[in-house]
Design a protein around this motif. Structure first.
Motif, short mmCIF file in Angstrom:
data_model
loop_
_atom_site.label_atom_id
_atom_site.label_comp_id
_atom_site.label_asym_id
_atom_site.label_seq_id
_atom_site.Cartn_x
_atom_site.Cartn_y
_atom_site.Cartn_z
N PHE A 245 0.73 -1.29 -0.04
CA PHE A 245 -0.09 -0.09 -0.06
C PHE A 245 0.72 1.27 0.05
O PHE A 245 0.31 2.44 0.18
N THR A 246 1.99 1.04 0.04
CA THR A 246 3.06 2.23 0.24
C THR A 246 3.99 2.65 -1.06
O THR A 246 4.32 1.97 -1.65
N LYS B 161 9.30 3.72 1.58
CA LYS B 161 9.76 2.48 1.90
C LYS B 161 11.36 2.46 2.02
O LYS B 161 12.05 1.77 2.91
N ASN B 162 11.75 3.63 1.17
CA ASN B 162 13.43 3.76 1.01
C ASN B 162 13.83 4.32 2.56
O ASN B 162 14.99 4.20 2.92
N GLN C 229 4.57 4.27 5.92
CA GLN C 229 3.67 5.32 5.75
C GLN C 229 3.74 6.28 6.72
O GLN C 229 3.48 7.53 6.67
N ALA C 230 3.67 5.76 8.26
CA ALA C 230 3.53 6.53 9.30
C ALA C 230 4.87 7.47 9.29
O ALA C 230 4.74 8.68 9.66
N LYS C 231 6.02 7.01 9.17
CA LYS C 231 7.18 7.70 9.19
C LYS C 231 7.10 8.98 8.03
O LYS C 231 7.62 9.87 8.11
N ALA C 232 6.74 8.47 7.05
CA ALA C 232 6.55 9.40 5.56
C ALA C 232 5.92 10.65 6.02
O ALA C 232 6.02 11.76 5.68
N LEU D 28 4.96 3.92 14.28
CA LEU D 28 3.68 2.79 14.70
C LEU D 28 3.37 3.35 16.21
O LEU D 28 2.39 3.06 16.22
N TYR D 29 4.32 3.72 16.94
CA TYR D 29 3.79 3.94 18.19
C TYR D 29 2.90 4.94 18.41
O TYR D 29 2.07 4.81 19.41
#
Length: 574
Positions: free
Chosen positions: A218-219, A224-225, A426-429, A434-435
């Motif tokens: 989905f990302t 991803k990189n 996705q969250a980091k982007a 996640l937390y």
């Protein structure tokens, strides 16, 4: 010590020429040197539990060996041929990294082929979910995987799958067990027909990886990189697929724990290869700190369960529990389906009676159904089979297992590893993690905190002690726990739910199972359940409260933690 007459009768059967010389010699040694071990080996027959047949390897009716597995396979062969009388019956067989798994898998293949059944046997160890996939992909009637999941090294096991790719469920499991029990050991046909045994490997691997990519991608490539991943297979089978899957999905920043990458049935670097336990992921989290990884993922030996560790708001690696990863993955899938206008209201997610009630909250919020079954993924697979007009999105249980879509009809740490990486990327982007995403869910749906206590009770005495604990809980139900009234008791063995305030009883709709659930007036939930695969009795605790702001997380968590501790103390479990 005096050995019970009924046990000696079983022992004498195993001292006949139907059993090989090594087996007979080992039993004779046990009779003189280890009578207690002899008793443990023969006092009962191995039983099909939550995850099939699982036990210690060695001679005896209560042990995993070529004869107990041969008898199970002979009975299963008879049942398959009876069920599909006008077809060329086909089965798929896989095995994990445990001692003797490869040789026992060949024994099982030999018996099937000796009975005229076509066998697809993996040429090397493979993850359990790949067996479920292969069974359907090859249009087989049944499948077997030789594994004991995360049990100690002396264990092995035998899991049976049916035509839909899911494990056996009632009444079929009972019918097969009756067929097996009716057999004598001298009725096992071990004479292999090698022409009916076909070895499978890369072609199925490629098809499984393709399926995982289709179900869990989905990302964007850019996101991803940026994700920094540490992965460990804990000496198990996932090393055969997960690195290739992550590479195919576009994750190029993956650090594998080298010391645990070599399959080894002794699991030399961990006390237990169980990703539920922080100790099992210690080497991975240490590597994560060295390489500043965002996420750690570890899988159990047969790669059907995964443990996930992420950085908290203090940049420390913390292990998420199975309920937390299940909620994160389910919410993410629901969001993706919603964004793509795929939600019609005819979809469902799956969970179990011992898992977090938060799954029900998610389903309600997205206008779909959450079906709840007994412990074990065979029940979630059965939901898919029983409701073909509804579409399954995903589901899991508290014991670190998750299933994405219905290509695999069992918990699947391979595809789930990719999915959790997609969520983290996705969250980091988006400047999150996640937390932080988990804390957001708690503010939206309520903070549900779950705790598990497992009490190990080995051997004959242990089994009796566990039985008595359940009897006591049934015959002397607690009316108050930690100052809170018990408002409802669900007894899945009796099939009843009793309201203790009104004394009204209702019938439970699920199959009978040795499980008790207490509900308290403050919304707390306590479940007692003997394990179906280990000599343990498990107590599951779920408490909840509102979280109006993530800044209040620590104080709310402290209050919920104290509530669980007080419940455990009130029940005299520590």
């Amino acid at each position: 010590m005096d050995i019970d007459k009924s046990i000696l009768e079983k022992v004498n059967v195993w001292l006949t020429p139907d059993f090989d010389t090594d087996t007979q010699n080992t039993i004779r040694e046990m009779m003189t040197a280890s009578p207690k071990e002899l008793e443990e080996s023969f006092y009962k027959n191995l039983e099909f539990g939550t995850g099939g047949m699982r036990g210690i390897m060695g001679p005896g009716t209560n042990r995993i060996n070529k004869y107990t597995l041969g008898k199970a396979t002979q009975g299963l062969s008879d049942y398959i041929k009876k069920s599909f009388p006008n077809e060329q019956a086909k089965v798929a067989i896989a095995y994990d990294c445990r001692h003797n798994s490869d040789t026992l898998a060949k024994v099982v293949a030999d018996v099937f082929s000796a009975n005229g059944i076509k066998v697809f046997l993996f040429s090397d160890m493979r993850p359990t979910p790949e067996l479920s996939f292969a069974l359907k992909h090859l249009d087989c009637h049944a499948g077997i995987v030789l594994t004991a999941s995360h049990n100690p090294p002396e264990y092995n096991g035998y899991k049976v799958y049916w035509q839909d790719g899911g494990q056996l469920v009632p009444p079929q499991d009972g019918e097969i067990i009756n067929t097996i029990e009716a057999l004598a050991y001298n009725q096992i046909n071990f004479n292999a027909n090698e022409d009916l045994i076909e070895y499978i490997d890369k072609t199925i691997d490629e098809a499984f990886i393709k399926s995982s990519l289709e179900n869990a991608t989905f990302t964007s490539k850019e996101a991803k990189n940026e994700l920094n991943i540490v992965f460990t297979s804990l000496h198990g089978t996932s090393i055969k697929l997960v690195p290739d899957l992550l590479e195919a999905a576009g994750y190029n920043n993956v650090h594998i724990v080298a010391e645990q990458a070599v399959p080894n049935g002794d699991f030399p670097t961990v006390k237990s290869p169980n990703p539920e336990e922080p100790e099992a992921l210690k080497m991975a989290t240490e590597l994560a700190d060295k390489v500043n990884a965002d996420i750690v993922i570890g899988t159990d030996p047969d790669s059907d369960r995964l443990g996930v560790a992420v950085r908290n708001n203090n940049n420390e690696m913390v292990l998420l529990n199975g309920n937390q990863t299940m909620v994160l993955m389910t919410h993410f899938l629901l969001e993706q389906w919603k964004k793509n206008d795929k939600l019609t209201g005819n979809e469902f997610i799956g969970s179990t009676i011992v898992s977090t009630p938060m799954m029900m909250e998610l389903a309600t919020a997205y206008g779909i159904e959450c079906k709840v079954g007994l412990t074990g993924f065979k029940w979630i697979a059965k939901m898919i089979k029983d409701f073909p007009d509804q579409q399954f999105i995903g589901g899991g249980e508290e014991s670190f297992g998750y299933m994405v879509g219905d290509a695999v009809r069992d918990k699947d740490a391979v595809t789930s590893t990719l999915l959790v990486c997609e969520i983290a990327a996705q969250a980091k982007a988006n400047g999150s993690s996640l937390y932080k995403e988990l804390l957001k869910l708690y503010t939206e749906f309520g903070y549900y905190k779950e705790t598990l206590i497992s009490l190990t009770k080995k051997g004959i005495e242990g089994a009796q002690e566990i039985k008595q604990m359940m009897v006591d809980l049934r015959e002397n139900p607690m009316s108050e726990i930690n100052g809170q009234r018990v408002v409802m008791v669900e007894d899945y063995q009796a099939g009843t739910a009793k309201n203790l305030l009104t004394n009204e009883e209702e019938e439970l709709y699920l199959p009978k199972s040795n499980v008790l659930i207490y509900y308290l007036e403050d919304g707390s939930k306590i479940c007692a359940r003997p394990s179906g695969t280990e000599p343990k009795i498990k107590f599951y605790f779920s408490v909840n409260d509102t979280l109006d702001n993530v800044d209040n997380f620590k104080s709310v968590e402290a209050n919920l933690t104290k509530r669980v501790e007080n419940i455990i103390k009130a029940m005299n479990l520590i």
